[in-house]
Design an enzyme around this catalytic site. Structure first.
Site, PDB file in Angstrom:
ATOM      1  N   GLN A 156       0.862  -1.129   0.054  1.00 34.28           N
ATOM      2  CA  GLN A 156      -0.032   0.007   0.115  1.00 34.28           C
ATOM      3  C   GLN A 156       0.899   1.197  -0.090  1.00 34.28           C
ATOM      4  OE1 GLN A 156      -1.672  -1.201   4.002  1.00 34.28           O
ATOM      5  NE2 GLN A 156      -1.549   1.042   4.355  1.00 34.28           N
ATOM      6  N   CYS A 162      -5.108   0.469   3.817  1.00 37.20           N
ATOM      7  CA  CYS A 162      -5.135  -0.975   3.884  1.00 37.20           C
ATOM      8  C   CYS A 162      -6.720  -1.757   4.119  1.00 37.20           C
ATOM      9  CB  CYS A 162      -4.676  -1.089   5.337  1.00 37.20           C
ATOM     10  SG  CYS A 162      -5.669  -0.181   6.766  1.00 37.20           S
ATOM     11  N   HIS A 298      -6.391  -0.904  11.788  1.00 34.49           N
ATOM     12  CA  HIS A 298      -5.818  -1.536  10.499  1.00 34.49           C
ATOM     13  C   HIS A 298      -6.388  -2.587   9.938  1.00 34.49           C
ATOM     14  CE1 HIS A 298      -2.529  -2.382   7.582  1.00 34.49           C
ATOM     15  NE2 HIS A 298      -2.191  -3.497   8.204  1.00 34.49           N
ATOM     16  N   ASN A 318      -1.003  -9.229   4.967  1.00 35.83           N
ATOM     17  CA  ASN A 318      -0.911  -7.934   5.201  1.00 35.83           C
ATOM     18  C   ASN A 318      -0.800  -7.021   3.748  1.00 35.83           C
ATOM     19  OD1 ASN A 318      -0.927  -5.319   6.497  1.00 35.83           O
ATOM     20  ND2 ASN A 318       0.936  -5.884   7.871  1.00 35.83           N
TER      21      ASN A 318
END
Length: 355
Positions: A156, A162, A298, A318
């Site tokens: 990102q 996110c 997040h 992630n």
């Protein structure tokens, strides 16, 4: 005694940059274990820290504007080193989580939070269909990566998007499961076009799902490339590659998330504390997360679950590139008995529906 004064830092860096050949002769094996030990659990000396920092800069391609910025970043690096070694020294099992000098090792906790972690104010009743599925026939372990339902790890960059990466990951997964075709989808289209969210300043996974369903699809990453900045929406000018019909929120429990993850990759939002950005390996149990809180900052993607050494964990993807964690992934402990799971991972889990 570690370095503590900025003036001394400047002097040390002047020496290091002047006698670059001496610093360059220092070679650090994998994970810098020759200095910090195999588990990075001992604090290096002053000279070792300077050499380690130089090697780390080289490995990660870091270039600073001037000596002042480098000194500031070195102070961050030293602070993180102390935090890393203190944390790792507390490990009791070979599968307990390890922190390490990854690509974010010269970021302060405040810098990282301001860039990547934004408080996500989740409404208590957001109109989302809730699936209170607490009992299901789930296999003992599952990894959607091995079933062709997970795309490559993405980055990102310096954009708080996110939520968009978590959403596209779940949409990619359900479409691959239903159609047998895995397509990498566009986070940028969500950043530009989902106006309820705030682009690079945080957003909501459920709003992203709702936008894709109303828009009758989302573009591929190839057709709508990521720029890490919010721009003008171009949804009407690019073809729609994948669709969803609706979405649901899982029950806020380990079993609720398990029943969803047994069917597909699931978007989750959680609370990422200071040590999160230095995670390198192992089963993360969130020692610094608020207790019994559903606060989040997040969003990530649960792509499966498994167990090691008697500890159950979620497999989490992630969006901080493959240089973070285990090639971009981490394990988060499950079945802990905590109200919302470790770091509230069970609190706000959503999954798209495709008939």
């Amino acid at each position: 005694m570690m370095i503590s004064h900025t003036s001394k830092l400047f002097f040390l860096f002047f020496i290091c940059t002047t006698f670059l050949c001496l610093c360059s002769s220092f070679s650090v094996p994998t994970q810098y274990s020759s200095i910090l030990g195999p588990n990075l659990d001992k604090l290096p000396s002053q000279d070792e820290a300077i050499q380690l920092f130089h090697q780390w800069k080289k490995d990660h391609g870091r270039v600073y504007q001037d000596l002042g910025e480098m000194a500031k970043k070195f102070e961050n690096f030293l602070s993180n080193l102390k935090y890393i070694t203190d944390s790792n020294a507390k490990r009791k099992s070979s599968y307990d989580f390890l922190l390490g000098v990854n690509t974010f090792a010269d970021w302060s906790a405040n810098e990282f939070q301001e860039t990547f972690l934004h408080d996500i104010d989740m409404p208590k009743d957001n109109g989302t269909r809730k699936l209170n599925d607490l009992a299901c026939r789930a296999p003992s372990f599952l990894d959607w990566r091995s079933k062709g339902a997970v795309t490559h790890v993405k980055d990102q960059k310096n954009c708080g998007s996110c939520w968009a990466f978590s959403a596209t990951g779940a949409i990619e997964g359900i479409n691959a499961i239903v159609t047998g075709k895995l397509t990498t989808l566009s986070e940028q289209e969500l950043v530009d076009c989902e106006t309820v969210s705030q682009g690079c300043n945080s957003g909501w996974v459920d709003k992203a799902f709702n936008w894709v369903a109303r828009n009758r699809g989302i573009a591929s990453e190839k057709d709508y490339a990521y720029t890490a900045n919010q721009g003008v929406c171009r949804a009407s000018k690019v073809p729609k590659r994948e669709t969803i019909d609706s979405y649901y929120q899982t029950a806020q429990s380990d079993n609720g998330l398990l029943c969803a993850a047994a069917k597909q990759p699931v978007s989750v939002c959680l609370y990422a504390p200071q040590d999160f950005h230095l995670y390198t390996y192992g089963i993360y149990d969130g020692p610094n997360c608020p207790v019994d809180s559903d606060s989040t900052n997040h969003c990530v993607l649960v792509v499966g679950y498994d167990s090691r050494d008697g500890q159950d964990y979620w497999i989490v993807k992630n969006s901080w590139s493959k240089t973070w964690g285990m090639d971009g992934y981490m394990w988060i402990k499950r079945n802990t008995g905590k109200k919302y799971g470790v770091c509230a991972i069970n609190a706000w889990a959503h999954a798209p529906i495709k008939y």
